[in-house]
Enzyme design. Structure first.
Site, mmCIF file in Angstrom:
data_model
loop_
_atom_site.group_PDB
_atom_site.id
_atom_site.type_symbol
_atom_site.label_atom_id
_atom_site.label_comp_id
_atom_site.label_asym_id
_atom_site.label_seq_id
_atom_site.Cartn_x
_atom_site.Cartn_y
_atom_site.Cartn_z
ATOM 1 N N TYR A 1 -1.287 -0.201 10.599
ATOM 2 C CA TYR A 1 -1.487 -0.466 9.172
ATOM 3 C C TYR A 1 -0.303 0.039 8.359
ATOM 4 O O TYR A 1 0.231 -0.683 7.506
ATOM 5 C CB TYR A 1 -2.785 0.183 8.693
ATOM 6 C CG TYR A 1 -3.109 -0.152 7.259
ATOM 7 C CD1 TYR A 1 -3.498 -1.433 6.897
ATOM 8 C CD2 TYR A 1 -3.009 0.814 6.260
ATOM 9 C CE1 TYR A 1 -3.783 -1.758 5.577
ATOM 10 C CE2 TYR A 1 -3.298 0.506 4.942
ATOM 11 C CZ TYR A 1 -3.682 -0.780 4.595
ATOM 12 O OH TYR A 1 -3.956 -1.093 3.290
ATOM 13 N N SER B 1 0.850 -1.192 0.000
ATOM 14 C CA SER B 1 0.000 0.000 0.000
ATOM 15 C C SER B 1 0.883 1.238 0.000
ATOM 16 O O SER B 1 1.995 1.209 0.553
ATOM 17 C CB SER B 1 -0.904 0.023 1.240
ATOM 18 O OG SER B 1 -1.588 1.271 1.337
#
Length: 264
Positions: free
Chosen positions: A158, A145
């Protein structure tokens, strides 16, 4: 496709029941691939498999990727059924906001790393030795990501997990250099999926999951080492990396935070 003349690619995808995983499944099935679909939600997996071309060719594995023994068993079954695998996509991932000061968020932190990082290695591990015996090119694909480029307020778990994905795949790429296996890292930017629809902040350059899957499949076929999609978010990520810490901190310390698990 990875280039096995006259043969369908054999593609194993985790986190396949929705979002990016389901879009990749549809993309590869449309190209004639045979699929191994892994996710926790059996009903959604079965529904997806039934909607694909040649549904009887695909295999469904309802399991939690944190159960490494079950994951290895699924990999062995897929390899035995199809004589190997050409593409393995470690896509399973979870996302929650976390605040380190809150003790109740520490188990969430651990769960994010277990799913996003540890399970990626567990996904790849059973395929490496069999892939090395195959004559054609193979791909191990880690879904990272752009959130892994810099840490964001309230998203420490995250962001850190996705930074770890990039570094882990880089290490694995070096380990497998000179073999027939290419390691590909795909870093999605803002992709329209059920996971991102909970975000409480603007999402520039939002891309549909279907368009992402088409472009990701092309990058995988080329064997790109690292690719950000959409490309505009790649430029944004590079600019963020170049920002001095003082400027970055001043701007992003006021940014909205990711939704925490107990707020869902």
């Amino acid at each position: 496709m990875t280039g096995r003349p006259g043969h369908a690619d054999r593609v194993f995808i985790t986190g396949a029941s929705s979002g990016i995983g389901a879009a990749l499944a549809r993309e590869y099935a449309a190209r004639g691939a045979v699929l191994g679909l892994v996710a926790r939600r059996r009903a959604l997996l079965a529904e997806l498999a039934a909607s694909l071309p040649n549904p009887g060719r695909h295999r469904v594995y309802a399991l939690d990727v944190c159960d490494h023994a079950a994951l290895a068993q699924a990999a062995a079954d897929f390899i035995e059924a199809h004589g190997g695998a050409d593409i393995v996509v470690a896509n399973a991932g979870i996302s929650h906001g976390t605040l380190t000061e809150l003790p109740q968020d520490l188990p969430v932190f651990a769960a994010i790393f277990a799913t996003n990082v540890n399970a990626m290695a567990a996904t790849f591990a059973p395929f490496i030795a069999p892939m090395k015996t195959q004559s054609g090119p193979c791909r191990l694909v880690g879904i990272g990501s752009v959130a892994g480029v810099r840490g964001l307020r309230g998203a420490g778990a995250y962001c850190a997990s996705k930074a770890a994905v990039r570094t882990y795949c880089e290490s694995l790429r070096l380990e497998l250099r000179g073999s027939n296996i290419r390691v590909v890292t795909i870093a999605p930017g803002n992709i329209d999926t059920p996971m991102t629809r909970n975000n409480r902040f603007p999402m520039p350059f939002l891309m549909s999951a279907e368009r992402f899957a088409t472009q990701a499949a092309a990058a995988i076929a080329r064997g790109d080492s690292y690719r950000v999609l959409p490309w505009q978010m790649g430029l944004v990520a590079k600019l963020l990396r170049l920002l001095p810490n003082a400027v970055f901190d001043a701007v992003f310390s006021r940014a909205p935070t990711k939704q925490r698990k107990e707020e869902a």
